[in-house]
Design a protein around this motif. Structure first.
Motif, PDB file in Angstrom:
ATOM      1  N   VAL A 174      -4.092 -10.865  -9.925  1.00  0.00           N
ATOM      2  CA  VAL A 174      -5.340 -10.114 -10.773  1.00  0.00           C
ATOM      3  C   VAL A 174      -4.431  -9.256 -11.109  1.00  0.00           C
ATOM      4  CG1 VAL A 174      -6.648 -11.432  -8.905  1.00  0.00           C
ATOM      5  CG2 VAL A 174      -5.989  -9.556  -8.110  1.00  0.00           C
ATOM      6  N   LYS A 175      -5.121  -7.546 -11.410  1.00  0.00           N
ATOM      7  CA  LYS A 175      -5.044  -6.491 -12.459  1.00  0.00           C
ATOM      8  C   LYS A 175      -5.954  -5.701 -11.318  1.00  0.00           C
ATOM      9  CE  LYS A 175      -4.137  -6.331 -16.966  1.00  0.00           C
ATOM     10  NZ  LYS A 175      -4.730  -5.986 -18.103  1.00  0.00           N
ATOM     11  N   ILE A 176      -4.955  -5.034 -10.852  1.00  0.00           N
ATOM     12  CA  ILE A 176      -5.396  -3.866  -9.815  1.00  0.00           C
ATOM     13  C   ILE A 176      -5.086  -2.125 -10.093  1.00  0.00           C
ATOM     14  CG2 ILE A 176      -5.338  -2.782  -7.607  1.00  0.00           C
ATOM     15  CD1 ILE A 176      -6.158  -5.778  -7.272  1.00  0.00           C
ATOM     16  N   TYR A 177      -6.193  -1.695  -9.932  1.00  0.00           N
ATOM     17  CA  TYR A 177      -6.270  -0.331 -10.894  1.00  0.00           C
ATOM     18  C   TYR A 177      -5.978   0.641  -9.679  1.00  0.00           C
ATOM     19  CZ  TYR A 177      -7.934   4.171 -12.292  1.00  0.00           C
ATOM     20  OH  TYR A 177      -8.075   4.825 -12.962  1.00  0.00           O
ATOM     21  N   VAL A 178      -4.939   1.644  -8.388  1.00  0.00           N
ATOM     22  CA  VAL A 178      -5.182   2.009  -7.825  1.00  0.00           C
ATOM     23  C   VAL A 178      -6.448   3.620  -8.057  1.00  0.00           C
ATOM     24  CG1 VAL A 178      -3.630   4.447  -6.827  1.00  0.00           C
ATOM     25  CG2 VAL A 178      -2.999   2.021  -7.794  1.00  0.00           C
ATOM     26  N   GLU A 179      -6.648   3.576  -7.064  1.00  0.00           N
ATOM     27  CA  GLU A 179      -8.768   4.609  -7.373  1.00  0.00           C
ATOM     28  C   GLU A 179      -7.666   5.314  -6.843  1.00  0.00           C
ATOM     29  OE1 GLU A 179     -11.742   3.970  -8.793  1.00  0.00           O
ATOM     30  OE2 GLU A 179     -11.882   5.963  -8.007  1.00  0.00           O
ATOM     31  N   ASP A 180      -8.278   7.225  -7.691  1.00  0.00           N
ATOM     32  CA  ASP A 180      -7.903   8.395  -6.832  1.00  0.00           C
ATOM     33  C   ASP A 180      -8.831   9.282  -6.777  1.00  0.00           C
ATOM     34  OD1 ASP A 180      -7.513   8.730  -9.975  1.00  0.00           O
ATOM     35  OD2 ASP A 180      -6.038   9.516  -9.408  1.00  0.00           O
ATOM     36  N   GLU A 181     -10.211   8.595  -7.179  1.00  0.00           N
ATOM     37  CA  GLU A 181     -11.639   9.755  -7.291  1.00  0.00           C
ATOM     38  C   GLU A 181     -11.816   9.492  -6.450  1.00  0.00           C
ATOM     39  OE1 GLU A 181     -14.604   9.932  -9.987  1.00  0.00           O
ATOM     40  OE2 GLU A 181     -14.150   9.040 -11.169  1.00  0.00           O
ATOM     41  N   TYR A 182     -12.856   8.160  -5.725  1.00  0.00           N
ATOM     42  CA  TYR A 182     -13.532   7.661  -4.930  1.00  0.00           C
ATOM     43  C   TYR A 182     -13.234   7.304  -3.491  1.00  0.00           C
ATOM     44  CZ  TYR A 182     -17.227   7.199  -8.566  1.00  0.00           C
ATOM     45  OH  TYR A 182     -18.009   7.730 -10.067  1.00  0.00           O
ATOM     46  N   VAL A 183     -13.509   7.437  -2.950  1.00  0.00           N
ATOM     47  CA  VAL A 183     -12.252   6.904  -1.867  1.00  0.00           C
ATOM     48  C   VAL A 183     -13.600   5.655  -0.770  1.00  0.00           C
ATOM     49  CG1 VAL A 183     -11.541   8.220  -1.188  1.00  0.00           C
ATOM     50  CG2 VAL A 183     -13.114   8.541   0.377  1.00  0.00           C
ATOM     51  N   ARG A 184     -13.020   4.781   0.075  1.00  0.00           N
ATOM     52  CA  ARG A 184     -13.770   3.855   0.769  1.00  0.00           C
ATOM     53  C   ARG A 184     -13.881   4.473   2.141  1.00  0.00           C
ATOM     54  NH1 ARG A 184     -13.487  -1.185   3.778  1.00  0.00           N
ATOM     55  NH2 ARG A 184     -11.931  -0.678   5.030  1.00  0.00           N
ATOM     56  N   ALA A 185     -12.556   5.215   3.334  1.00  0.00           N
ATOM     57  CA  ALA A 185     -12.927   5.094   4.904  1.00  0.00           C
ATOM     58  C   ALA A 185     -12.071   6.276   4.778  1.00  0.00           C
ATOM     59  CB  ALA A 185     -12.632   4.456   5.269  1.00  0.00           C
ATOM     60  N   VAL A 186     -12.059   6.990   6.055  1.00  0.00           N
ATOM     61  CA  VAL A 186     -11.580   8.172   6.321  1.00  0.00           C
ATOM     62  C   VAL A 186     -11.480   7.674   8.198  1.00  0.00           C
ATOM     63  CG1 VAL A 186     -12.007   9.978   4.832  1.00  0.00           C
ATOM     64  CG2 VAL A 186     -13.693   9.865   6.798  1.00  0.00           C
ATOM     65  N   LYS A 187     -10.241   8.739   8.464  1.00  0.00           N
ATOM     66  CA  LYS A 187      -9.993   7.899  10.141  1.00  0.00           C
ATOM     67  C   LYS A 187     -11.258   8.935  10.692  1.00  0.00           C
ATOM     68  CE  LYS A 187      -5.518   8.150  10.320  1.00  0.00           C
ATOM     69  NZ  LYS A 187      -4.024   8.978  11.283  1.00  0.00           N
ATOM     70  N   GLY A 188     -11.494   8.102  11.708  1.00  0.00           N
ATOM     71  CA  GLY A 188     -13.178   8.831  12.318  1.00  0.00           C
ATOM     72  C   GLY A 188     -13.945   7.774  11.974  1.00  0.00           C
ATOM     73  N   GLY A 189     -14.375   7.399  10.649  1.00  0.00           N
ATOM     74  CA  GLY A 189     -16.018   7.446   9.973  1.00  0.00           C
ATOM     75  C   GLY A 189     -15.676   5.479  10.280  1.00  0.00           C
ATOM     76  N   GLY A 213     -10.398  -2.502 -17.041  1.00  0.00           N
ATOM     77  CA  GLY A 213      -9.598  -3.887 -17.719  1.00  0.00           C
ATOM     78  C   GLY A 213      -9.616  -4.234 -16.337  1.00  0.00           C
ATOM     79  N   TYR A 214      -9.660  -4.351 -15.527  1.00  0.00           N
ATOM     80  CA  TYR A 214      -9.087  -4.748 -14.001  1.00  0.00           C
ATOM     81  C   TYR A 214      -9.895  -5.139 -13.008  1.00  0.00           C
ATOM     82  CZ  TYR A 214      -5.226  -1.429 -15.437  1.00  0.00           C
ATOM     83  OH  TYR A 214      -4.324  -1.581 -16.396  1.00  0.00           O
ATOM     84  N   THR A 215      -9.841  -6.306 -11.883  1.00  0.00           N
ATOM     85  CA  THR A 215     -10.051  -6.199 -11.383  1.00  0.00           C
ATOM     86  C   THR A 215     -11.231  -6.210 -10.435  1.00  0.00           C
ATOM     87  OG1 THR A 215      -8.287  -8.830 -11.803  1.00  0.00           O
ATOM     88  CG2 THR A 215     -10.479  -9.200 -10.784  1.00  0.00           C
ATOM     89  N   GLN A 216     -10.085  -5.433  -9.751  1.00  0.00           N
ATOM     90  CA  GLN A 216     -10.286  -4.456  -8.203  1.00  0.00           C
ATOM     91  C   GLN A 216      -9.836  -3.437  -8.064  1.00  0.00           C
ATOM     92  OE1 GLN A 216     -12.455  -4.103  -5.960  1.00  0.00           O
ATOM     93  NE2 GLN A 216     -13.358  -6.161  -5.827  1.00  0.00           N
ATOM     94  N   VAL A 217     -10.040  -2.028  -7.223  1.00  0.00           N
ATOM     95  CA  VAL A 217      -8.897  -1.351  -7.197  1.00  0.00           C
ATOM     96  C   VAL A 217      -8.026  -1.669  -6.156  1.00  0.00           C
ATOM     97  CG1 VAL A 217     -11.177  -0.343  -7.911  1.00  0.00           C
ATOM     98  CG2 VAL A 217     -11.352  -0.453  -5.377  1.00  0.00           C
ATOM     99  N   LEU A 218      -7.285  -0.348  -5.903  1.00  0.00           N
ATOM    100  CA  LEU A 218      -6.631  -0.045  -4.566  1.00  0.00           C
ATOM    101  C   LEU A 218      -6.942   1.125  -3.861  1.00  0.00           C
ATOM    102  CD1 LEU A 218      -3.937  -1.491  -3.139  1.00  0.00           C
ATOM    103  CD2 LEU A 218      -2.386   0.067  -4.071  1.00  0.00           C
ATOM    104  N   TRP A 219      -7.437   0.854  -2.919  1.00  0.00           N
ATOM    105  CA  TRP A 219      -8.002   2.180  -2.552  1.00  0.00           C
ATOM    106  C   TRP A 219      -7.211   3.064  -1.943  1.00  0.00           C
ATOM    107  CZ3 TRP A 219     -12.946   2.959  -3.631  1.00  0.00           C
ATOM    108  CH2 TRP A 219     -13.828   2.343  -3.001  1.00  0.00           C
TER     109      TRP A 219
END
Ligand SMILES: *Cc1c(COP(=O)(O)O)cnc(C)c1O
Length: 354
Positions: A174-189, A213-219
């Motif tokens: 798959v083709k993966i896009y490194v996501e640098d705007e949205y975040v999924r989680a933080v420590k303590g969450g 044009g990517y399949t998924q994100v890298l968080w």
């Protein structure tokens, strides 16, 4: 746990086993267990699959008091039905639930419920290699109450869905896009939990990646946006200079059963595994100088999902010529071999449903 069974009087027609998809069809029955504060868990039952009746003020509908699990039942060539490490899912639903102040569900209740329901629905376990019966246990806060606090009542429910082979034609990177705007989680969450809210908040990034044009994100980590967390809804591993590196369990990533399975198998093969922080800079460097040999996601649905392209800050790295790596393929073959009962289970990971 005493389970009453009410059989469906009009079973559904079975789906086309060659065209199951994922999460499209549901079986004839479901398992339900109630919890009431001061009483505990009660009224375990298997009933015909159908709509739930809950109050519109039920806390799950307003404050997302919900956790879930994802696992599978596998049909073997000699006609057995196997579960894979179900006790890990039983433990994890409790570690997820305790973060949301939900009551503990005894691990043996969880495993018994799954086994009993799968046993009732044996005819629904698809038989073709690669297909399986997906199991979705979940727990919801059902008390009608609009103040924000713990719910006093809950339901633990299990539903089943026959699913097709994830890779009908071989593992496709798959083709993966490194996501640098949205975040999924933080420590303590709640990153280490399988709570519904995490997924609601992640969907937007998935669409953004698709648009590009990517399949998924890298968080990336939610504080510095610098270290790798997960890929889509999978854990992630990289083979760099003959070592496998994977993010450590820091509180913001999900402790995947497949992740743990891969680590144990790799160690049994004497492949060095490092659980540590991995910066995007390190990946970029390793990608440029050719030492990033393989990258893959790990999770119950796909088992191993090879990554052929990684877009880091606009730079598109091709990994392993965009093809599946040798180690990724070997891990996939070994894990699926054990799950579908083709290989000897030296680790004692499978449990027969009977
Ligand atoms: C479920 C899940 C995984 C994978 O866990 P498995 O137990 O291997 O299926 C990884 N990351 C996230 C965010 C998940 O929800």
């Amino acid at each position: 746990m005493q389970i009453t069974i009410q059989k469906s009087t009009n079973p559904k027609a079975k789906p086309d086993w060659n065209n199951l998809g994922f999460g499209v069809y549901y079986t004839d029955h479901m398992f339900i267990l109630d919890y009431t504060e001061g009483i505990g868990w009660h009224d375990a039952r298997i009933v015909p699959y159908g709509d739930l009746s809950i109050d519109p003020a039920a806390m799950v509908l307003h404050y997302a008091i919900e956790v879930f699990e994802g696992m599978k039942a596998y049909y073997t060539e000699d006609g057995r039905v196997l579960l894979f490490r179900p006790e890990k899912n039983a433990k994890r639903i409790n570690s997820s639930g305790s973060r949301l102040c939900m009551p503990e569900l005894p691990e043996e209740y969880f495993v018994e419920a799954v086994k009993a329901l799968v046993n009732v629905e044996r005819d629904w376990v698809p038989k073709q290699y690669g297909t399986s019966l997906y199991i979705r246990p979940f727990m919801i806060g059902t008390e009608p109450h609009l103040g924000v606090r713990k719910s006093k009542t809950y339901q633990f429910i299990v539903i089943l869905s026959p699913v097709g082979a994830y890779y009908p034609e071989g593992l496709d990177p798959v083709k993966i896009y490194v996501e640098d705007e949205y975040v999924r989680a933080v420590k303590g969450g709640t990153g280490f939990t399988k709570c519904g809210g995490n997924y609601a908040a992640s969907i937007i990034a998935q669409y953004k990646a698709k648009e590009l044009g990517y399949t998924q994100v890298l968080w990336l980590d939610g504080v510095e946006h610098k270290y790798v967390d997960e890929v889509g809804t999978m854990n992630v591993m990289f083979k760099i200079n003959d070592k496998v590196v994977t993010p450590e369990l820091s509180g913001s990533i999900l402790p995947g059963v497949t992740r743990d399975t891969c680590i144990q198998i790799l160690k049994s093969w004497d492949v060095p595994v490092e659980e540590r922080k991995i910066s995007v800079e390190e990946l970029l460097e390793a990608g440029r100088n050719g030492s990033l040999e393989e990258a893959f996601g790990t999770g119950t649905a796909a088992v191993i999902s090879p990554i052929g392209h990684l877009n880091i800050y606009g730079e598109d790295l091709t990994i392993g010529g965009g093809k599946i790596g040798e180690l990724s393929q070997k891990l996939y073959d070994t894990i699926t071999g054990i799950q579908w009962g083709k290989l000897k289970d030296n680790f004692g990971w499978t449990i027969e449903v009977k």
